[in-house]
Design an enzyme around this catalytic site. Sequence first.
Site: not given
Length: 480
Positions: A254, A276
Amino acid sequence: MNYLPIFADLRQRPVLVVGGGEVATRKIDLLQRAGAEVKIVALALAEPLAAQHQAGQVEWLAQSFTPELLSGVFLVIAATDDAELNAAVFEAANQRHLLVNVVDDQPKCTFIFPSIVDRSPLVVAISSGGQAPVLARLLREKLESLLPASLGTMAEIAGSWRDRIKTRLHSMPARRRFWERLFVGRFASLVSAGQLEQAEGELQQQLVNQQDEQQLPAAARGEVALVGAGPGDAGLLTLRGLQVMQQADVVLYDHLVSADVLDLVRRDAERICVGKRASTHSLPQGEINQLLVKLAQEGKRVVRLKGGDPFIFGRGGEELQAVAQAGITFQVVPGVTAAAGVTAYAGIPLTHRDHAQSVIFITGHCRPDGDSLDWSTLARGRQTLAIYMGTMKAAEISQQLIAHGRSAQTPVAVISRGTRHDQQVQIGTLQELEHLARQAPTPALLVIGEVVDLHHQIAWFGQTTPTVPQDSRPAVVNLA
């Protein structure tokens, strides 16, 4: 990185050393251990070098240095106490694009010698780039005590089997798995004990086991490791997390995973950013789940690297449900969650006997159709609230807590890029939370409670003074 660390093959290659004294003697000893053909240019030789010349181990050119002597030379070392001569050697070598080292004169070096831990054929080289040679030496001494002498023998046995392993294990991932298991298992213990015949027997058995494993379907060989990367500082990564990252074939990570942590991933592992952030995904969660399953079914060792701890607002549970439903082997490596690591680096204890008997972790990024928060419970005193992904909801959080009875003067902190070199801590009150959050770089953690005031006494990370002046305005403290 100011210097590229490389290992040069000097066997039967001519190396010119200008100088015949004590310093030259030390450098020549190192060159000979690497198999170089040493030529010395000096008007006189120190006794050890004279003895080597008599024994035919070095060639001595008893003359002054001239640039013509550089013809056919692989690299050059100037080891004299004559600064003018050293400069002339450097200029002549540099003009011919030859690697040159002027001892103890870094600006006149196109390569430098590292500190060396020699467990040949395994060699460890350490360098500070000339900035702190004593530090490099101390680190070498530490490694000397940590690395057993048997490592060299282990490497020699591995080298003698390398071609045979290639003929029996055809894929690179299979060979890598074989060697990784071998070097951390019984084989290493047998070599360390000097039981070399038994060690080779263990190697053969492990090879048979690996061949048997290769007969399994790819899906049965793949696995997924869900690893918590911690809040940012690579030093907070767990030892188990590092081990798993070093064995990965592919890593899905991420945006919250710091570059320092990513640097610890095995160099030739494939890296896929699934990117993310709150409300923003490079890949939707469902596609991430499918990708984990797909890669593992190809027989790969997949690491899912998530900031903080994967089971605290990281959706790690959802990902493992998909992996488990596909019948894939998996493991979980916990990480230091942001609320624990970031507040510790900001000098804010989450609990304190005088201020908070409990702590509540909250996410500011709930499902759109999810239940609302129990604001009455959250507004109680003598507890700490640690709110992840809360900057966009700061106004609502402040309004609701005050409306449900929490004092508007309750201390708050907004901690950005926590545990990293550019960490920022903004201190204020609950009524100022929206303003503080608007100022804060992301990612940021919101901390609400009386424990925040302790920051002024025990903040430690990156500061020259432990106290921060307070006034009626939010204080912005850059802890870079």
